[in-house]
Design a protein around this motif. Structure first.
Motif, PDB file in Angstrom:
ATOM      1  N   PRO A   1      62.471 -86.740 -26.593  1.00 31.32           N
ATOM      2  CA  PRO A   1      61.039 -87.053 -26.663  1.00 31.32           C
ATOM      3  C   PRO A   1      60.310 -86.495 -25.442  1.00 31.32           C
ATOM      4  O   PRO A   1      60.831 -86.555 -24.326  1.00 31.32           O
ATOM      5  CB  PRO A   1      61.011 -88.582 -26.682  1.00 31.32           C
ATOM      6  N   MET A   2      59.105 -85.977 -25.649  1.00 30.02           N
ATOM      7  CA  MET A   2      58.380 -85.346 -24.559  1.00 30.02           C
ATOM      8  C   MET A   2      57.172 -86.176 -24.095  1.00 30.02           C
ATOM      9  O   MET A   2      56.965 -86.367 -22.910  1.00 30.02           O
ATOM     10  CB  MET A   2      57.937 -83.939 -24.973  1.00 30.02           C
ATOM     11  N   HIS A   3      56.393 -86.676 -25.029  1.00 27.47           N
ATOM     12  CA  HIS A   3      55.205 -87.439 -24.627  1.00 27.47           C
ATOM     13  C   HIS A   3      55.622 -88.813 -24.093  1.00 27.47           C
ATOM     14  O   HIS A   3      56.524 -89.458 -24.655  1.00 27.47           O
ATOM     15  CB  HIS A   3      54.265 -87.620 -25.817  1.00 27.47           C
ATOM     16  N   PRO A   4      55.027 -89.279 -23.002  1.00 25.69           N
ATOM     17  CA  PRO A   4      55.396 -90.590 -22.439  1.00 25.69           C
ATOM     18  C   PRO A   4      55.291 -91.740 -23.439  1.00 25.69           C
ATOM     19  O   PRO A   4      56.072 -92.699 -23.372  1.00 25.69           O
ATOM     20  CB  PRO A   4      54.406 -90.771 -21.276  1.00 25.69           C
ATOM     21  N   TYR A   5      54.341 -91.645 -24.393  1.00 25.79           N
ATOM     22  CA  TYR A   5      54.223 -92.703 -25.394  1.00 25.79           C
ATOM     23  C   TYR A   5      55.416 -92.679 -26.357  1.00 25.79           C
ATOM     24  O   TYR A   5      55.942 -93.733 -26.733  1.00 25.79           O
ATOM     25  CB  TYR A   5      52.912 -92.560 -26.165  1.00 25.79           C
TER      26      TYR A   5
END
Length: 311
Positions: free
Chosen positions: A240-244
């Motif tokens: 996963p890349m996005h912090p969310y």
């Protein structure tokens, strides 16, 4: 040809003199015979996105952008043209709270016949009804029962069968396992997986990444009306890349590891008064000054991520 292409979709509701920006600049491509999972917190715009595709919004709703299905612009069609040629015949929907959508005073068969009449079905109505009810794992005897005579899982299968009656290419399933116990959830998931094997594309809307991982090849992570990460499910699940997205995965129990569940502090912003820049800024552990500006769309191996970390 790609079955479904969405570009720059914006959806606004008028509510008590204010404007609710429910979907903001959403874009993605769903190839033919693939399925998509849309995941995010309650109120992030998942259901609104699904309703946009089937043009089932209430009055005083503003929709802009592009929704292209098999090369046809859905938003440019007249209501009559869309109803006669697309809705339920090419794209259908299992609505949230679907178990309560059955009419209590008519048998299941009568309700199926009504759908076929509404869409001017020309074939053998009884044959297609009986075939469809068997397709979702129910017996023909269910057709002559009233909704109150069925269990929750049986009613949910009936609603799935209704969505399949006219043999659409895409079914949008909005929280199809909500309010069902885990055993019935597993039965419904198995029905959807079997339908996928038969060539049906499913847009599965859920807050549960685990359920989506059983069905979809692609996943869209939504936050405050925006898709913040999109791509192949395996790629996003493993990296996963996005912090969310990272926070969502960290809040999901994992049986094979001893990693602790972490809680994402705070709450999403108001959809009536959205902040400028990254909508996740106030909850993000990596927030920077530049995050107060709208992040760029960064291409990934199979999709994109909306985050300044990858500029």
């Amino acid at each position: 040809m790609d079955t479904l292409v969405i570009e720059g979709l914006e959806v606004k509701y008028a509510s008590q003199g204010t404007s609710v920006h429910a979907v903001n600049n959403v874009s993605f491509v769903l190839p033919k015979n693939e399925s998509l999972g849309i995941v995010g917190e309650s109120g992030c715009g998942k259901s609104t996105l699904g309703l946009s595709i089937i043009r089932a919004h209430q009055e005083k709703t503003s929709i802009s952008g592009k929704i292209i299905f098999d090369g046809k612009s859905i938003l440019d069609m007249s209501p009559k043209d869309f109803t006669e040629n697309i809705r339920w015949k090419e794209i259908s929907m299992i609505f949230q709270g679907a178990m309560n959508s059955l009419d209590p005073v008519f048998t299941i068969r009568q309700q199926f016949v009504e759908i076929l009449k509404k869409h001017k079905f020309q074939g053998d109505a009884h044959q297609i009804i009986e075939h469809t009810i068997l397709q979702v794992g129910l017996s023909e005897s269910v057709l002559d029962r009233f909704p109150h005579e069925l269990s929750g899982g049986m009613k949910q299968r009936v609603v799935i069968a209704m969505a399949l009656l006219l043999r659409p290419k895409i079914v949008i399933a909005d929280e199809p396992t909500t309010a069902l116990d885990v055993l019935v959830q597993a039965q419904i998931i198995n029905v959807l997986k079997e339908l996928k094997k038969q060539g049906l594309s499913i847009v599965l809307i859920s807050h549960d990444i685990g359920i989506i991982s059983e069905i979809a090849e692609k996943i869209a992570i939504m936050y405050a009306g925006e898709i913040v990460e999109f791509g192949n499910l395996d790629e996003i699940y493993r990296n996963p890349m996005h912090p969310y997205t990272v926070a969502l995965l960290n809040s999901t129990p994992k049986l094979k590891t001893e990693s602790k569940i972490t809680v994402l502090e705070g709450a999403p912003p108001s959809m009536i008064n959205l902040p400028e820049g990254c909508k996740f800024y106030d909850r993000c552990p990596h927030a920077m000054d530049k995050c107060r500006k709208n992040p760029a769309k960064i291409n990934t191996k199979s999709g994109y991520v909306m985050c300044w970390l990858y500029e």
